[in-house]
Scaffold this motif. Structure first.
Motif, short mmCIF file in Angstrom:
data_model
loop_
_atom_site.label_atom_id
_atom_site.label_comp_id
_atom_site.label_asym_id
_atom_site.label_seq_id
_atom_site.Cartn_x
_atom_site.Cartn_y
_atom_site.Cartn_z
N ILE A 1 -1.39 42.98 3.91
CA ILE A 1 -1.24 43.04 2.45
C ILE A 1 0.15 42.56 2.04
O ILE A 1 0.31 41.78 1.10
N ILE A 2 1.16 42.99 2.79
CA ILE A 2 2.54 42.59 2.49
C ILE A 2 2.71 41.09 2.71
O ILE A 2 3.33 40.39 1.89
N THR A 3 2.15 40.58 3.80
CA THR A 3 2.23 39.14 4.08
C THR A 3 1.56 38.33 2.99
O THR A 3 2.10 37.30 2.53
N ASP A 4 0.39 38.79 2.56
CA ASP A 4 -0.30 38.11 1.46
C ASP A 4 0.57 38.09 0.20
O ASP A 4 0.66 37.07 -0.49
N GLU A 5 1.21 39.20 -0.07
CA GLU A 5 2.08 39.30 -1.25
C GLU A 5 3.23 38.29 -1.15
O GLU A 5 3.53 37.58 -2.11
N HIS B 269 -0.90 37.94 -4.89
CA HIS B 269 -0.53 39.23 -5.44
C HIS B 269 -1.75 40.13 -5.61
O HIS B 269 -2.84 39.66 -5.93
N ILE B 270 -1.53 41.39 -5.38
CA ILE B 270 -2.60 42.37 -5.59
C ILE B 270 -2.24 43.24 -6.79
O ILE B 270 -1.05 43.39 -7.11
N GLN B 271 -3.25 43.78 -7.39
CA GLN B 271 -3.02 44.72 -8.47
C GLN B 271 -2.87 46.10 -7.84
O GLN B 271 -3.75 46.55 -7.11
N VAL B 272 -1.74 46.71 -8.09
CA VAL B 272 -1.48 48.02 -7.51
C VAL B 272 -2.25 49.06 -8.30
O VAL B 272 -2.14 49.15 -9.52
#
Length: 105
Positions: free
Chosen positions: A55-59, A64-67
């Motif tokens: 998830i961090i690598t994707d960010e 971006h993800i919606q938190v």
């Protein structure tokens, strides 16, 4: 995304359960079993951490993800599991010392 979040929660929960069980086994003097359970906790933490790292690598790579509250809960769950695992090792070491002292008396 929810599936990924639940993977973190499930593995964090497994790690926590194994760590608590390891403490209980050490209280009974079953140190070998306690060490096996710590290894199980480590494996579960590794799985959860790998998901978190993805998830961090994707960010970092712009995805971006919606938190959500669920994601925050998963992160909290993982961090708590990591802390319980660390404390379990300390408790096991203390139980070894206590049990050794009690055997002497």
């Amino acid at each position: 995304m929810e599936e990924i979040i639940f993977e973190i929660i499930a593995n964090g929960g497994d790690a926590k359960s194994s760590a608590y069980e390891a403490i209980e086994e050490s209280e009974k003097g079953n140190y070998e079993r306690a060490e096996e359970l710590l290894k199980e906790a480590d494996e579960a933490l590794k799985k959860a951490h790998n998901v978190q790292t993805k998830i961090i690598t994707d960010e970092v790579n712009g995805k971006h993800i919606q938190v959500s509250v669920l994601f925050v809960h998963a992160q909290d769950h993982l961090m708590t599991a990591m802390e319980v695992r660390t404390l379990a090792e300390r408790f096991i070491n203390l139980n070894k010392k206590i049990n050794t002292l009690m055997e002497r008396h």
